[in-house]
Design a protein around this motif. Sequence first.
Motif, PDB file in Angstrom:
ATOM      1  N   LYS A   1       0.833  -1.220   0.000  1.00  0.00           N
ATOM      2  CA  LYS A   1       0.000   0.000   0.000  1.00  0.00           C
ATOM      3  C   LYS A   1       0.864   1.264   0.000  1.00  0.00           C
ATOM      4  CE  LYS A   1      -4.248   1.562   2.242  1.00  0.00           C
ATOM      5  NZ  LYS A   1      -5.190   1.291   3.345  1.00  0.00           N
TER       6      LYS A   1
ATOM      7  N   ARG B   1       1.732  -0.658  -4.789  1.00  0.00           N
ATOM      8  CA  ARG B   1       0.258  -0.785  -4.853  1.00  0.00           C
ATOM      9  C   ARG B   1      -0.186  -1.782  -5.926  1.00  0.00           C
ATOM     10  NH1 ARG B   1      -2.512   2.633  -1.853  1.00  0.00           N
ATOM     11  NH2 ARG B   1      -4.359   2.520  -3.178  1.00  0.00           N
TER      12      ARG B   1
ATOM     13  N   ALA C   1      -3.619  -3.113  -4.995  1.00  0.00           N
ATOM     14  CA  ALA C   1      -4.624  -2.094  -4.635  1.00  0.00           C
ATOM     15  C   ALA C   1      -5.932  -2.259  -5.393  1.00  0.00           C
ATOM     16  CB  ALA C   1      -4.045  -0.695  -4.869  1.00  0.00           C
TER      17      ALA C   1
END
Length: 441
Positions: free
Chosen positions: A57, A61, A64
């Motif tokens: 994160k 990512r 994500a």
Amino acid sequence: MALRRKIENDIKSYLSSHSNKMMIIDGARQVGKSYIIREVGKQMFPNYIEINMEADKLGDRIFAEARTVKDFYLALSIVAGDKLKDRENTLVFIDEIQAYDHLLTLVKFLMEDHRFTYIASGSLLGVTLKKTQSIPIGSIIRKHMYPLDFEEFLWANGIGNTFIDTLRESFSNRITIPENIHEKMMSLFRRYLLTGGMPDAVNTFLSTQNIVDTRQIQNDIHDLYGDDAAKYEQESTRKLKIIRIYSMIPSNMENKKKRIVAKNIEDKKGKRMADYTDEFDYLISSGVALEVKAISKPSYPLVQNSGKNLLKLYLNDVGLLTGVLYGTNITPILKDVSSINLGAVYETVVAQELRAHGHELFYYDNKKTGEVDYLIDDQQNLSVIPIEVKSGKDYMVHSAINRFLAVGEYNIHQAIVLSNERRIFEDKGITYLPIYNVMFL
């Protein structure tokens, strides 16, 4: 040093079971979740893959937007394509799964697909689960992990099962152990009060015997818990209230009642416990505080009788508490200084131990009868067991527990006093046990 943990057997059993549910090891930060999963995973699977979702994160990512099984596999192939074999020999460890809410929703579909073996960990899972919609409860085996309990600490100190089994036998048969063994156990117990059960703190103390280094680790963990609150609560006023309540816990321990007083949190009159429900929930769900609920009329099972108003909070680790209270001065703990009241420390270690053994925590509070430190369910007699914790020499002075036992309708079959006293004996319905015997409750 590799620390032996009881949860290792649960992890091995799960990874051998071909379960259609995902085991998520939940618990506060720094209790050793990732380490033990990694150790077992690498032993059992030739292809071991670990992804830390917190790091993802903050970094690339890659996961994500992984909202479908197909998306997840694509992201996984980017980080570990060469290790992806079949379910029998590929373990995917999703560390800090709570960093992405959508992965919790995806668990059910990953498990149904049977492509790989999975296990996960979560540090603020309790907090995230309360906020996340469409949680696949039937697809998760949630196992809570705590800091090292006292038996695990003994293992770390080279104490073997034969010795511990002898102690367990003396506890079960209520036989007093010899003076030299008692002194050895008290010495180890006092060290545990210093180090607590955070693996980094235990390892540092065992390898260096340096209290300054050990306290630094404990202080860092204490600060980390405050930082986590700041990270997970967007609303700044709530964030400050969480940090305030958490910082109040050690000083509350020094009060006679040890309860949280609502008006002290923000120094505002008229405030009630109900005004801080979310803040308490955060501290308890994240595992950084242990809640002890009040019971005024005890009956089995205790969980049906508890109230929310008279709440006590304890730190999740006794080493964090002794670090706050005494810093690098180890004399109050190791030398049993008579002028220092270790009541708060002893109560915290008992709370930590009982919770690690699966007991919900309750205490008895009654205006007429007084207050008893802990109550646990007595399944054998469908009753409850009152437990009083004594750190001083006046271990036979306990008017509240005497009055408690005198109430016939409570139907109490046994009561326990834990203290520094070596002798195991019974007197007027109360069994007196050395404090370290808490590990067998």
